[in-house]
Design a protein around this motif. Structure first.
Motif, PDB file in Angstrom:
ATOM      1  N   TYR A  62       0.779  -1.339   0.135  1.00 22.33           N
ATOM      2  CA  TYR A  62      -0.059  -0.191   0.017  1.00 22.33           C
ATOM      3  C   TYR A  62       0.804   1.216   0.008  1.00 22.33           C
ATOM      4  CZ  TYR A  62       0.553   1.951   4.894  1.00 22.33           C
ATOM      5  OH  TYR A  62       1.077   2.412   5.962  1.00 22.33           O
ATOM      6  N   ARG A  63       0.444   2.425  -0.582  1.00 18.45           N
ATOM      7  CA  ARG A  63       0.885   3.609  -0.425  1.00 18.45           C
ATOM      8  C   ARG A  63      -0.008   4.735   0.178  1.00 18.45           C
ATOM      9  NH1 ARG A  63       4.128   4.521  -6.367  1.00 18.45           N
ATOM     10  NH2 ARG A  63       5.024   2.174  -6.463  1.00 18.45           N
ATOM     11  N   VAL A  64      -1.410   4.586  -0.048  1.00 19.62           N
ATOM     12  CA  VAL A  64      -2.207   5.518   0.712  1.00 19.62           C
ATOM     13  C   VAL A  64      -2.982   4.895   1.741  1.00 19.62           C
ATOM     14  CG1 VAL A  64      -4.071   6.882   0.156  1.00 19.62           C
ATOM     15  CG2 VAL A  64      -2.569   6.548  -1.472  1.00 19.62           C
ATOM     16  N   ALA A  65      -2.875   5.176   2.868  1.00 22.81           N
ATOM     17  CA  ALA A  65      -3.453   4.456   4.089  1.00 22.81           C
ATOM     18  C   ALA A  65      -4.949   4.268   3.718  1.00 22.81           C
ATOM     19  CB  ALA A  65      -3.422   5.485   5.307  1.00 22.81           C
ATOM     20  N   ASP A  66      -5.589   4.862   3.339  1.00 26.52           N
ATOM     21  CA  ASP A  66      -7.164   4.661   2.902  1.00 26.52           C
ATOM     22  C   ASP A  66      -7.175   3.361   2.135  1.00 26.52           C
ATOM     23  OD1 ASP A  66      -7.936   6.732   4.582  1.00 26.52           O
ATOM     24  OD2 ASP A  66      -8.470   8.045   2.731  1.00 26.52           O
ATOM     25  N   GLU A  67      -6.300   3.070   1.308  1.00 26.38           N
ATOM     26  CA  GLU A  67      -6.233   1.791   0.409  1.00 26.38           C
ATOM     27  C   GLU A  67      -5.583   0.571   1.196  1.00 26.38           C
ATOM     28  OE1 GLU A  67      -5.874   3.760  -3.919  1.00 26.38           O
ATOM     29  OE2 GLU A  67      -4.608   2.334  -3.190  1.00 26.38           O
ATOM     30  N   ALA A  68      -5.155   0.725   2.366  1.00 23.39           N
ATOM     31  CA  ALA A  68      -4.607  -0.516   2.903  1.00 23.39           C
ATOM     32  C   ALA A  68      -5.673  -1.442   3.317  1.00 23.39           C
ATOM     33  CB  ALA A  68      -3.925  -0.211   4.279  1.00 23.39           C
ATOM     34  N   PRO A  69      -6.805  -1.367   3.935  1.00 23.15           N
ATOM     35  CA  PRO A  69      -7.914  -2.399   4.114  1.00 23.15           C
ATOM     36  C   PRO A  69      -8.120  -3.045   2.813  1.00 23.15           C
ATOM     37  CG  PRO A  69      -8.122  -0.279   5.425  1.00 23.15           C
ATOM     38  CD  PRO A  69      -7.164   0.080   4.513  1.00 23.15           C
ATOM     39  N   ILE A  70      -8.410  -2.264   1.634  1.00 24.90           N
ATOM     40  CA  ILE A  70      -8.773  -2.828   0.474  1.00 24.90           C
ATOM     41  C   ILE A  70      -7.733  -3.824  -0.106  1.00 24.90           C
ATOM     42  CG2 ILE A  70      -9.594  -2.277  -1.888  1.00 24.90           C
ATOM     43  CD1 ILE A  70     -10.209   0.677  -0.843  1.00 24.90           C
ATOM     44  N   ILE A  71      -6.514  -3.509  -0.115  1.00 24.14           N
ATOM     45  CA  ILE A  71      -5.580  -4.185  -0.482  1.00 24.14           C
ATOM     46  C   ILE A  71      -5.328  -5.651   0.451  1.00 24.14           C
ATOM     47  CG2 ILE A  71      -2.975  -4.797  -0.678  1.00 24.14           C
ATOM     48  CD1 ILE A  71      -2.755  -1.544  -1.484  1.00 24.14           C
ATOM     49  N   ALA A  72      -5.693  -5.592   1.619  1.00 26.83           N
ATOM     50  CA  ALA A  72      -5.700  -6.417   2.561  1.00 26.83           C
ATOM     51  C   ALA A  72      -6.849  -7.314   2.172  1.00 26.83           C
ATOM     52  CB  ALA A  72      -5.982  -6.232   4.131  1.00 26.83           C
ATOM     53  N   SER A  73      -8.278  -6.746   1.804  1.00 25.99           N
ATOM     54  CA  SER A  73      -9.249  -7.573   1.310  1.00 25.99           C
ATOM     55  C   SER A  73      -8.682  -8.407   0.047  1.00 25.99           C
ATOM     56  CB  SER A  73     -10.564  -6.593   1.192  1.00 25.99           C
ATOM     57  OG  SER A  73     -10.480  -5.870  -0.228  1.00 25.99           O
ATOM     58  N   VAL A  74      -8.059  -7.897  -0.740  1.00 22.05           N
ATOM     59  CA  VAL A  74      -7.794  -8.660  -2.085  1.00 22.05           C
ATOM     60  C   VAL A  74      -6.928  -9.842  -1.554  1.00 22.05           C
ATOM     61  CG1 VAL A  74      -6.634  -8.699  -4.108  1.00 22.05           C
ATOM     62  CG2 VAL A  74      -7.795  -6.690  -3.682  1.00 22.05           C
ATOM     63  N   PHE A  75      -6.093  -9.731  -0.804  1.00 16.83           N
ATOM     64  CA  PHE A  75      -5.369 -10.885  -0.453  1.00 16.83           C
ATOM     65  C   PHE A  75      -6.158 -12.000   0.404  1.00 16.83           C
ATOM     66  CE2 PHE A  75      -1.264  -7.812  -0.693  1.00 16.83           C
ATOM     67  CZ  PHE A  75      -1.094  -8.575  -1.923  1.00 16.83           C
ATOM     68  N   THR A  76      -7.144 -11.438   1.136  1.00 14.38           N
ATOM     69  CA  THR A  76      -8.011 -12.366   1.902  1.00 14.38           C
ATOM     70  C   THR A  76      -8.900 -13.011   1.138  1.00 14.38           C
ATOM     71  OG1 THR A  76      -7.538 -10.780   3.847  1.00 14.38           O
ATOM     72  CG2 THR A  76      -9.398 -12.447   4.023  1.00 14.38           C
ATOM     73  N   ASN A  77      -9.377 -12.371   0.242  1.00 13.24           N
ATOM     74  CA  ASN A  77     -10.316 -12.965  -1.090  1.00 13.24           C
ATOM     75  C   ASN A  77      -9.733 -14.096  -1.532  1.00 13.24           C
ATOM     76  OD1 ASN A  77     -12.483 -11.218  -0.027  1.00 13.24           O
ATOM     77  ND2 ASN A  77     -12.209  -9.866  -1.737  1.00 13.24           N
ATOM     78  N   ARG A  78      -8.429 -13.721  -1.930  1.00 12.47           N
ATOM     79  CA  ARG A  78      -7.561 -14.849  -2.788  1.00 12.47           C
ATOM     80  C   ARG A  78      -7.370 -16.211  -1.903  1.00 12.47           C
ATOM     81  NH1 ARG A  78      -3.025 -11.052  -5.644  1.00 12.47           N
ATOM     82  NH2 ARG A  78      -4.407 -10.032  -7.149  1.00 12.47           N
ATOM     83  N   LEU A  79      -7.086 -15.929  -0.603  1.00 14.48           N
ATOM     84  CA  LEU A  79      -6.748 -16.947   0.166  1.00 14.48           C
ATOM     85  C   LEU A  79      -8.077 -17.722   0.452  1.00 14.48           C
ATOM     86  CD1 LEU A  79      -4.692 -14.940   3.147  1.00 14.48           C
ATOM     87  CD2 LEU A  79      -3.887 -16.920   1.505  1.00 14.48           C
ATOM     88  N   LYS A  80      -9.174 -17.091   0.586  1.00 17.14           N
ATOM     89  CA  LYS A  80     -10.541 -18.011   0.527  1.00 17.14           C
ATOM     90  C   LYS A  80     -10.528 -18.982  -0.438  1.00 17.14           C
ATOM     91  CE  LYS A  80     -12.839 -14.386   3.569  1.00 17.14           C
ATOM     92  NZ  LYS A  80     -13.791 -13.424   3.537  1.00 17.14           N
ATOM     93  N   ILE A  81     -10.257 -18.625  -1.650  1.00 11.93           N
ATOM     94  CA  ILE A  81     -10.542 -19.440  -2.832  1.00 11.93           C
ATOM     95  C   ILE A  81      -9.421 -20.385  -3.361  1.00 11.93           C
ATOM     96  CG2 ILE A  81     -12.403 -17.895  -3.599  1.00 11.93           C
ATOM     97  CD1 ILE A  81     -10.413 -17.076  -5.828  1.00 11.93           C
ATOM     98  N   ASP A  82      -8.235 -20.334  -2.306  1.00  8.69           N
ATOM     99  CA  ASP A  82      -6.907 -20.984  -2.583  1.00  8.69           C
ATOM    100  C   ASP A  82      -6.477 -20.775  -3.948  1.00  8.69           C
ATOM    101  OD1 ASP A  82      -5.322 -22.878  -1.682  1.00  8.69           O
ATOM    102  OD2 ASP A  82      -6.111 -24.463  -3.067  1.00  8.69           O
TER     103      ASP A  82
END
Length: 346
Positions: free
Chosen positions: A226-246
């Motif tokens: 992340y570079r902008v603090a407001d986007e950090a939770p969204i980037i975290a959601s992308v990785f979390t979504n990927r983990l959920k579907i393996d």
């Protein structure tokens, strides 16, 4: 005549002793009396670095005009002639000494001065090796000793860290260290701060060491993406979504970690296809799931994002405004490629 002479000799000796004692008393009182100065009452800052001797301190006091004689001050504290309760114990530090103070007042101050500190700001996202170099550059401790401490199995067990190092647990912040701090003291200060800060995040409080470690691995990747603090939770959601579907995380930050930290190469200007073929378990392009451990030491923004990712449908993101540091987020790979093509055309 002989009898009179025998009487006179003791009297003379006693008189000489009395005069000598009186002279010594007057001399002692004079030495204890502060020197008259136009600076009376003003404060002088004096540093006593670690390893400085009492004699060197006495010499410094005399050169600053704080005592009349360094030899007398040294003898006074060396043989406890000032009536200090537990004798004199010099401590390294920084002292504010008042001009016009008595020797006893100066000695008492030199036992309780504030420690001299060195301020070191540790940015978010650094690794153990980079933090170690920063500490050495600021004369806190040797880089090699700090790295060794971060891999110390006994210390890791004390903190219940389920990993081979403190990577990820060295909280980025501004710290105040005493000069010549030990590597262990520095390591403990950073790790203790991590746990104090992590405890303030509700989603991290109460987790088992293993659960916290998994969150920390994710946070370390988010920190490097992340570079902008407001986007950090969204980037975290992308990785979390990927983990959920393996699905693989496909994080360039993990490839950079392999190149710079594992292979010891300079930071790459760009990631090549050859880099993506690395067999390292940190290669999130080749292996699914989280890597074996954190790739950086994240700050509060990344920790909060990993602890509570945003609720989004996104599986992809790409940097679209390098100047602003913002990304575009998409649900499908087709949309992702469309955004990338638009960037290429621009």
């Amino acid at each position: 005549m002989k009898h009179k002479a025998l009487v006179i000799v003791p009297v003379v000796l006693l008189s000489l002793l009395a005069v000598g004692a009186l002279t010594a008393f007057v001399f002692w009182k004079t030495m204890q009396t502060p020197k008259q100065s136009d600076m009376d009452g003003q404060m002088i800052e004096m540093k006593v670095p670690y390893g400085m001797s009492v004699q060197e301190v006495a010499d410094e006091l005399e050169s600053r005009g704080l005592v009349r004689s360094s030899k007398v001050f040294y003898a006074a504290v060396r043989f406890n002639l000032l009536g200090l309760d537990d004798g004199f114990e010099l401590k390294s530090g920084v002292y504010d000494l008042k001009v016009g103070s008595t020797m006893k007042e100066l000695a008492e101050e030199l036992e309780k001065g504030r420690p001299e500190t060195i301020s070191v700001s540790i940015p978010e996202g650094l690794t153990i090796k980079k933090i170690a170099l920063l500490l050495e550059e600021n004369n806190i401790c040797k880089a090699e000793e700090f790295v060794d401490c971060c891999y110390d199995k006994t210390l890791l067990a004390e903190y219940n860290i389920p990993a081979s190092s403190f990577q990820g647990y060295l909280f980025p912040d501004t710290y105040f260290f005493n000069p010549n701090s030990s590597a262990e003291e520095a390591c403990r200060k950073l790790v203790d701060t991590f746990f104090l800060r992590a405890e303030t995040i509700p989603e991290l409080s109460g987790l088992s060491p293993e659960e916290l470690h998994q969150k920390l691995i994710l946070a370390s990747i988010v920190e490097r993406e992340y570079r902008v603090a407001d986007e950090a939770p969204i980037i975290a959601s992308v990785f979390t979504n990927r983990l959920k579907i393996d699905m693989g995380l496909y994080s360039c930050a993990t490839i950079e970690y392999i190149i710079t930290e594992i292979e010891g190469k300079p930071h790459p200007t760009r990631i090549t296809y050859d880099d993506l073929e690395s067999e390292s378990m940190y290669n999130t392009y080749k292996w699914k799931g989280l890597p074996p451990g954190p790739i950086s030491n994240p700050g509060m923004v990344a920790l909060k994002a990993a602890a509570k990712p945003a609720d989004t449908p996104y599986y992809y993101f790409v940097l679209t405004n390098p100047d602003a540091g913002t990304h575009s987020f998409t649900e499908s790979f087709v949309e992702h490629k469309e955004v990338e093509n638009m960037i290429t055309k621009d």
